[in-house]
Design an enzyme around this catalytic site. Structure first.
Site, PDB file in Angstrom:
ATOM      1  CG  MET A  18      -1.872   1.210   1.231  1.00 56.87           C
ATOM      2  SD  MET A  18      -3.001   1.224  -0.194  1.00 56.87           S
ATOM      3  CE  MET A  18      -4.165  -0.053   0.282  1.00 56.87           C
ATOM      4  CG  ASN A 188      17.424   3.537 -12.697  1.00 59.57           C
ATOM      5  OD1 ASN A 188      18.623   3.299 -12.512  1.00 59.57           O
ATOM      6  ND2 ASN A 188      16.568   3.687 -11.689  1.00 59.57           N
ATOM      7  NE  ARG A 209      20.623   6.018 -21.629  1.00 62.37           N
ATOM      8  CZ  ARG A 209      21.568   5.731 -20.734  1.00 62.37           C
ATOM      9  NH1 ARG A 209      21.593   6.405 -19.591  1.00 62.37           N
ATOM     10  NH2 ARG A 209      22.470   4.790 -20.957  1.00 62.37           N
ATOM     11  CG  ASP A 241       7.141  -0.438 -10.946  1.00 63.46           C
ATOM     12  OD1 ASP A 241       8.277  -0.939 -11.076  1.00 63.46           O
ATOM     13  OD2 ASP A 241       6.718   0.000  -9.855  1.00 63.46           O
ATOM     14  N   GLY A 274       0.053   8.886  -8.297  1.00 60.44           N
ATOM     15  CA  GLY A 274      -0.046   7.510  -7.841  1.00 60.44           C
ATOM     16  C   GLY A 274       0.478   6.552  -8.883  1.00 60.44           C
TER      17      GLY A 274
END
EC number: 2.7.1.15
Length: 298
Positions: A18, A188, A209, A241, A274
């Site tokens: 969460m 990354n 990037r 993600d 979010g």
């Protein structure tokens, strides 16, 4: 059915949290208090975010993970099911679920503290977990759960010809045998520098990037890059993600197409506050790509 139309099956082994997201004009210095401008609780976790991203990008997805016995557990589980992600391998363990405390500043940049909770209890896999991995086209993993579980999953996937995609974040020292089982690494730019000595052994490496898009290096040493669509950034939480989940969902199309698809997904994910709620659908990603191509043709 063409290769592009095929629906891949993806098993995602990873964390579910969460996210407690606070917005503020700037991140406080040590010992300083600043006033926040907003607060939301949003289901997240790198594993769950990537699972939802892969599902919204068109793949069928089974999630392997753990929640606790607290007030967050039911909502975390329903977030996956509402997105069409399979949860038969989402177990419940004693104690709290994982949480992430996230601070987002006025520029959309974030700072994150993750407390593993139930994710830390995911130390081993059972026979049903292994079967789900063997039956998948792709196993997608990150490092917010114990490395022992990731290593066991990758070894089993490799033995069953399941493609292994690893997003080695947060960066940790990994056993050499785990790297030997990785087909695709998604990192990354900072992670790429830290992991440079071991990434050379991975056949396919994708480096994100941010607003500058991403780069790909294949097993023949050749490389290519893909730009990122220009968007109005609200919150960068979860953009990586979204990128990784979309990349896995489109990997069967080939690295070039998958890279462009993932860059569009990552960019769109920054346009809302979010992580989980900002993950785009395949239709939105395709529209962004079509818009970019039209702009390029002018």
């Amino acid at each position: 059915m063409t290769t592009a139309d095929r629906v891949p099956a993806i098993a995602v082994l990873g964390s579910i949290n969460m996210d407690l997201v606070t917005t503020t004009g700037r991140v406080p210095e040590p010992g300083e208090t600043v006033l926040g401008t907003g607060f939301v609780m949003v289901p997240g976790g790198k594993g769950a975010n990537q699972a939802v991203a892969a599902r919204r990008a068109g793949a069928t997805v089974e999630f392997l993970g753990a929640v606790g016995e607290d007030v967050f557990a039911a909502e975390l589980r329903s977030t996956l099911t509402d997105s069409g992600v399979g949860v038969e391998r989402l177990r419940t363990v004693p104690g709290p679920s994982g949480v992430a405390a996230i601070v987002v500043d006025a520029d959309g940049e974030n700072s994150i503290i993750v407390v593993g909770g139930a994710n830390a209890e995911l130390t081993a896999l059972d026979a049903d977990d292994l079967a789900a991995i063997a039956n998948a086209d792709i196993l997608l993993c990150q490092l917010e759960i114990p490395i022992s579980a990731v290593a066991a999953a990758a070894a089993h996937a490799k033995a069953n010809r399941t493609t292994v995609v690893l997003n080695p974040s947060p960066v940790a020292e990994l056993p050499a045998e785990l790297w030997a089982h990785i087909d695709v690494a998604v990192v990354n730019s900072g992670e790429a520098e830290r992991l440079a000595p071991v990434l050379g052994s991975v056949p396919h490496v994708v480096v994100t990037r941010g607003a500058d898009g991403a780069e790909y290096r294949g097993p023949d040493g050749g490389s290519r890059s893909s730009p990122s669509p220009v968007v109005d950034v609200v919150d960068t939480t979860g953009a990586g993600d979204s990128f990784t989940g979309a990349l896995a969902a489109a990997w069967h199309r080939g690295p070039r197409a998958a890279l462009a698809f993932a860059c569009a997904a990552g960019a769109l994910a920054t346009t809302r506050l979010g992580a989980g709620v900002a993950i785009p659908t395949a239709a939105a990603i395709d529209a962004a790509l079509a818009g970019r191509h039209r702009s390029s043709a002018r």
